[in-house]
Enzyme design. Sequence first.
Site, mmCIF file in Angstrom:
data_model
loop_
_atom_site.group_PDB
_atom_site.id
_atom_site.type_symbol
_atom_site.label_atom_id
_atom_site.label_comp_id
_atom_site.label_asym_id
_atom_site.label_seq_id
_atom_site.Cartn_x
_atom_site.Cartn_y
_atom_site.Cartn_z
ATOM 1 N N CYS A 1 0.857 -1.185 0.000
ATOM 2 C CA CYS A 1 0.000 0.000 0.000
ATOM 3 C C CYS A 1 0.896 1.238 0.000
ATOM 4 C CB CYS A 1 -0.903 -0.006 1.232
ATOM 5 S SG CYS A 1 -1.788 -1.573 1.487
ATOM 6 N N GLU A 2 1.035 1.841 -1.166
ATOM 7 C CA GLU A 2 2.058 2.881 -1.330
ATOM 8 C C GLU A 2 1.460 4.277 -1.377
ATOM 9 O OE1 GLU A 2 6.084 3.726 -3.999
ATOM 10 O OE2 GLU A 2 4.956 1.875 -4.241
ATOM 11 N N VAL A 3 1.912 5.129 -0.473
ATOM 12 C CA VAL A 3 1.586 6.559 -0.405
ATOM 13 C C VAL A 3 0.068 6.783 -0.430
ATOM 14 C CG1 VAL A 3 2.241 8.852 -1.218
ATOM 15 C CG2 VAL A 3 3.743 6.924 -1.681
#
Length: 271
Positions: A167-169
């Site tokens: 789960c990126e940014v």
Amino acid sequence: MKNVYTWAAKPAKRSTTVGDLKAAKGKRKFTQVTANTTDEASAAEKAGFDMIIANAKNVIPVREGSKNLFLTAALVLNEYVTADDIMCGAFKALENGADAVMTPRSMDIVEMLAKEDVPVMGHLGLVPRKSTWIGGLRAVGKTANEAYELFQKFKRLEDAGAFSAECEVIPENVMGEISKRTDIVTVSLGSGRNADVMYLFMEDICGDTENPPRHSKAYGNLLKLRNEIKVERVKALKAFKKDSMAGKFPSKKQSSNLDKNQFEEFLNQLD
């Protein structure tokens, strides 16, 4: 340590398993770091990390460095293109010692792998290689509508059979609410503290990059040491050249000679 059989049908021990990660969701935190060399993997294990993630092509040296950590193999977009590439790459990585695979590909690809019982980590939020679709590198889920659309993607990923997602940014409060509403093990890369796994790149943790992302934090300064090594290397080379030109290298310590009698005999033979 848990006793497992690898996908190569070999007995092994793991610090955690897919079952452990799913059972612990919402109850305890885990940590993950990238590792693409034997030394990096060894360091992660010595530091007590729970999970490591490596490019699929690096699984063998990484597993040499860490026999026990949960290892995810990343199937890089441009290296595993077709469905056949992905399936073969996934099983090869698992055979070489990976415990799961990560893919940023479509739900159909995730479902294809999950149907074969391959533990799959998806990738949601900012996917840097696809950033042109969202106008560049930025957080994803910064409006109510975009956050809800992101939540729906998590539910589709869950339905496709993924056990986890990078789960990126994603905004921290959005990540927290989504994580509570999905069975997926959420791995936060720049998405705050409200996920199940805290994750950063090895180079960001160790301070080994010139332009670290905003969400990273350096706990070391390897870049300074690397730059010092560069300076020291040039310094040593210059000193060698100078001594060589001045006749100071090699000295007696670095050279050997025949004893006087043997040398005279050698000269006689030459004559």
